[in-house]
Design an enzyme around this catalytic site. Structure first.
Site, PDB file in Angstrom:
ATOM      1  N   LEU A  60     -49.875  28.846 -19.853  1.00 22.90           N
ATOM      2  CA  LEU A  60     -48.509  29.307 -20.060  1.00 22.90           C
ATOM      3  C   LEU A  60     -48.220  30.583 -19.281  1.00 22.90           C
ATOM      4  CD1 LEU A  60     -48.165  28.793 -23.923  1.00 22.90           C
ATOM      5  CD2 LEU A  60     -47.527  27.217 -22.098  1.00 22.90           C
ATOM      6  N   SER A  61     -47.023  30.690 -18.778  1.00 18.19           N
ATOM      7  CA  SER A  61     -46.592  31.938 -18.157  1.00 18.19           C
ATOM      8  C   SER A  61     -46.518  33.019 -19.232  1.00 18.19           C
ATOM      9  CB  SER A  61     -45.221  31.763 -17.503  1.00 18.19           C
ATOM     10  OG  SER A  61     -44.235  31.523 -18.500  1.00 18.19           O
ATOM     11  N   PRO A  62     -46.634  34.291 -18.866  1.00 19.17           N
ATOM     12  CA  PRO A  62     -46.537  35.359 -19.858  1.00 19.17           C
ATOM     13  C   PRO A  62     -45.237  35.323 -20.667  1.00 19.17           C
ATOM     14  CG  PRO A  62     -47.460  36.229 -17.835  1.00 19.17           C
ATOM     15  CD  PRO A  62     -47.045  34.805 -17.540  1.00 19.17           C
ATOM     16  N   ALA A  65     -45.559  32.483 -23.242  1.00 19.77           N
ATOM     17  CA  ALA A  65     -46.497  32.907 -24.285  1.00 19.77           C
ATOM     18  C   ALA A  65     -45.839  33.935 -25.205  1.00 19.77           C
ATOM     19  CB  ALA A  65     -47.755  33.493 -23.646  1.00 19.77           C
TER      20      ALA A  65
END
Length: 246
Positions: A60-62, A65
């Site tokens: 997941l991208s930050p 997330a």
């Protein structure tokens, strides 16, 4: 540039009104503390806000997330289950808040389980338990859970996960098939919808993210077999009793 500086820059961007993914102090502090580069093979990409791939699954991208973590809203001492552990990053952020021994994580792909264990240990969260399980069954041995985070889409809240919640517990999950919403499930019902998302579907036993069969699931194999049978002609129709045809 030092990783701590990169983490601060990453979280600053997630807090900025242009993204607005991080709102709470708890998530902000935790994401600034967790060394994301321990969970991503490419150190240069670790703090970029984009998804990555690892062993057939999406990291997941930050910002994604952060959306999940803000919805989960874990508190110190909560007992938390992460379903779909992946590389272990979200479990680490949760562990930073609630304590690593209060976090359990499961994944159906054994190779990812080993990866998550190693990553969590390298990042300083070796107390997080990561087990190879079918996510739809949860992890009843450690229930009840104050929070459960499901990092895969399902068309309805999995009954086993709902049953493993504490009385006031909540399940955070992407709900839907083609059109998905991030939802909060309480008492078995959707209590809140938090906007659209796009997650991979929840895998079941026999569907592994890191194998060549990833795109040919059991359900798809049954459908292919049915279509193949319908296309058969003459001698290929092995269900015909040829003795009766003479």
């Amino acid at each position: 540039m030092e990783p701590a500086v990169l983490r601060d820059d990453m979280v600053d961007s997630l807090e900025h009104e242009s993204k607005g993914c991080v709102h709470s102090d708890a998530i902000s502090v935790a994401m600034r503390a967790v060394p994301r580069h321990e969970f991503v093979e490419d150190d240069r990409a670790a703090y970029a806000d984009r998804p990555l791939e690892r062993f057939g699954t999406r990291v997941l991208s930050p910002s994604t997330a952060a959306r999940l973590l803000e919805a989960l809203a874990p508190s110190e001492g909560d007992n938390v289950l992460v379903v779909g552990a992946g590389v272990g990053y979200t479990a680490a952020v949760v562990a930073e808040i609630v304590g690593d021994r209060n976090v359990q994580a499961i994944d159906i792909t054994r190779r990812l389980v080993y990866e998550a264990r190693e990553n969590l240990a390298n990042a300083g969260y070796e107390g997080v338990l990561v087990d190879c399980r079918d996510g739809i069954d949860g992890l009843p041995e450690y229930a009840p859970y104050d929070c459960i985070l499901l990092e895969a889409a399902a068309i309805e809240p999995p009954r086993a996960l709902v049953d493993q919640l504490a009385d006031d517990g909540r399940l955070i999950m992407p709900l839907g098939a083609h059109e998905q919403s991030l939802v909060v499930v309480e008492d078995g019902d959707v209590a809140e919808r938090l906007g659209g998302v796009a997650f991979q579907p929840m895998l079941v036993e026999g569907e592994q993210a890191d194998t060549v069969e990833r795109n040919r699931t059991r359900r798809e194999d049954r459908e292919h077999a049915r279509r193949d049978a319908e296309r058969r002609r003459g001698w290929q129709q092995d269900w015909i009793d040829w003795d009766e045809q003479v």
